[in-house]
Design an enzyme around this catalytic site. Sequence first.
Site, PDB file in Angstrom:
ATOM      1  CG  ASP A 104      -0.241  -0.071   2.629  1.00 13.90           C
ATOM      2  OD1 ASP A 104       1.009  -0.179   2.760  1.00 13.90           O
ATOM      3  OD2 ASP A 104      -0.935  -0.858   3.195  1.00 13.90           O
TER       4      ASP A 104
ATOM      5  CG  ASP B 103      -9.136  -1.535  11.965  1.00 16.21           C
ATOM      6  OD1 ASP B 103      -8.266  -1.675  12.305  1.00 16.21           O
ATOM      7  OD2 ASP B 103      -9.138  -0.073  11.137  1.00 16.21           O
TER       8      ASP B 103
ATOM      9  CG  HIS C 165      -5.541  -1.799   8.670  1.00 19.58           C
ATOM     10  ND1 HIS C 165      -6.339  -0.789   9.457  1.00 19.58           N
ATOM     11  CD2 HIS C 165      -4.505  -1.923   8.079  1.00 19.58           C
ATOM     12  CE1 HIS C 165      -4.942  -0.482   9.965  1.00 19.58           C
ATOM     13  NE2 HIS C 165      -3.780  -1.508   9.055  1.00 19.58           N
TER      14      HIS C 165
ATOM     15  CD  GLU D  68      -8.560   1.553   8.304  1.00 18.51           C
ATOM     16  OE1 GLU D  68      -8.746   0.698   9.153  1.00 18.51           O
ATOM     17  OE2 GLU D  68      -8.191   2.675   8.273  1.00 18.51           O
TER      18      GLU D  68
HETATM   19  C1  F6R Z   1       1.499  -1.674   6.289  1.00 20.81           C
HETATM   20  C2  F6R Z   1       0.200  -2.373   6.454  1.00 20.81           C
HETATM   21  C3  F6R Z   1      -0.927  -1.784   7.487  1.00 20.81           C
HETATM   22  C4  F6R Z   1       0.134  -2.084   8.901  1.00 20.81           C
HETATM   23  C5  F6R Z   1      -1.031  -2.263   9.953  1.00 20.81           C
HETATM   24  C6  F6R Z   1      -0.397  -2.743  11.096  1.00 20.81           C
HETATM   25  O1  F6R Z   1       2.225  -1.990   4.443  1.00 20.81           O
HETATM   26  O2  F6R Z   1      -0.500  -2.768   4.748  1.00 20.81           O
HETATM   27  O3  F6R Z   1      -1.824  -2.566   7.213  1.00 20.81           O
HETATM   28  O4  F6R Z   1       0.373  -3.465   8.925  1.00 20.81           O
HETATM   29  O5  F6R Z   1      -1.724  -0.691  10.118  1.00 20.81           O
HETATM   30  O6  F6R Z   1       0.525  -1.765  11.627  1.00 20.81           O
HETATM   31  P1  F6R Z   1       1.786  -2.188  13.064  1.00 20.81           P
HETATM   32  O7  F6R Z   1       2.807  -2.725  12.189  1.00 20.81           O
HETATM   33  O8  F6R Z   1       2.088  -0.481  12.693  1.00 20.81           O
HETATM   34  O9  F6R Z   1       1.288  -1.897  13.794  1.00 20.81           O
END
Ligand code: F6R
Length: 241
Positions: free
Chosen positions: A66, A135, A137, A142
Amino acid sequence: MEIVIRPTPADVAVTAADIVADHVRRGPAVLGLATGSTPLATYQELIRRHRDEGLSFKDCVSFNLDEYVGLPKGHPESYREVIRKEFTSHVDIPDAKVEGPDGTAADIAAEATRYEEAIKAAGGVDVQLLGIGTDGHIGFNEPVSSLASRTRIKTLTTQTREDNARFFASIDEVPIHVLTQGLGTISEAGHLLLLATGEGKAEAIAATVEGPVAAINPASVLQFHPHVTVVIDEAAASQLR
Ligand code: F6R
């Protein structure tokens, strides 16, 4: 779905690096890379193996999950830069083979289609690293994202913008929109490797592994996939039955 519970985040990184290294050795591997804090220790371990043990990524191609929409090219928090800084610039994968959706594209819908086609042209992702949001995702899909969704623009929830504000000077600087592989896109990778550490992820992990498959918990789509490895520490496993 295979669930591997390791004592600490450092152990999670070693197990995750073992899995990625296996794909790389079998190569040429198409790697799906995630940003965020969770995979950083895994990238560190892969960098160490490259430096000390000769693990080579020279025949790999990588695709980011992303990207923020609207951050200027070269912005230190753009995921293209983050992945270079944290991982790919420290190993021998050619920079031109490090791909990500372009959040600066004038036509975001066309860019989403281009990105999908680039992944297909590379033969699809062999192993996809995933973190998980509090959440539920994955990527930036989301809650209530379609389980069949493709790469597209999404609006971040306030929760995710708050979670990510630590990387920016203030929450106002966290972009509102992102370009993300869809849940359908992610599900086409050959092997999904979901990592989570810490108590804060325990509820999302329980819902992913044990909850009903539902758009309200995007990561639950993993239950449909034939080859998923969930590597978590004891804290992230604490709400599993
Ligand atoms: C990042 C991504 C997000 C993260 C998620 C967890 O490329 O796709 O889905 O993996 O927000 O983030 P952290 O690891 O910082 O808790």
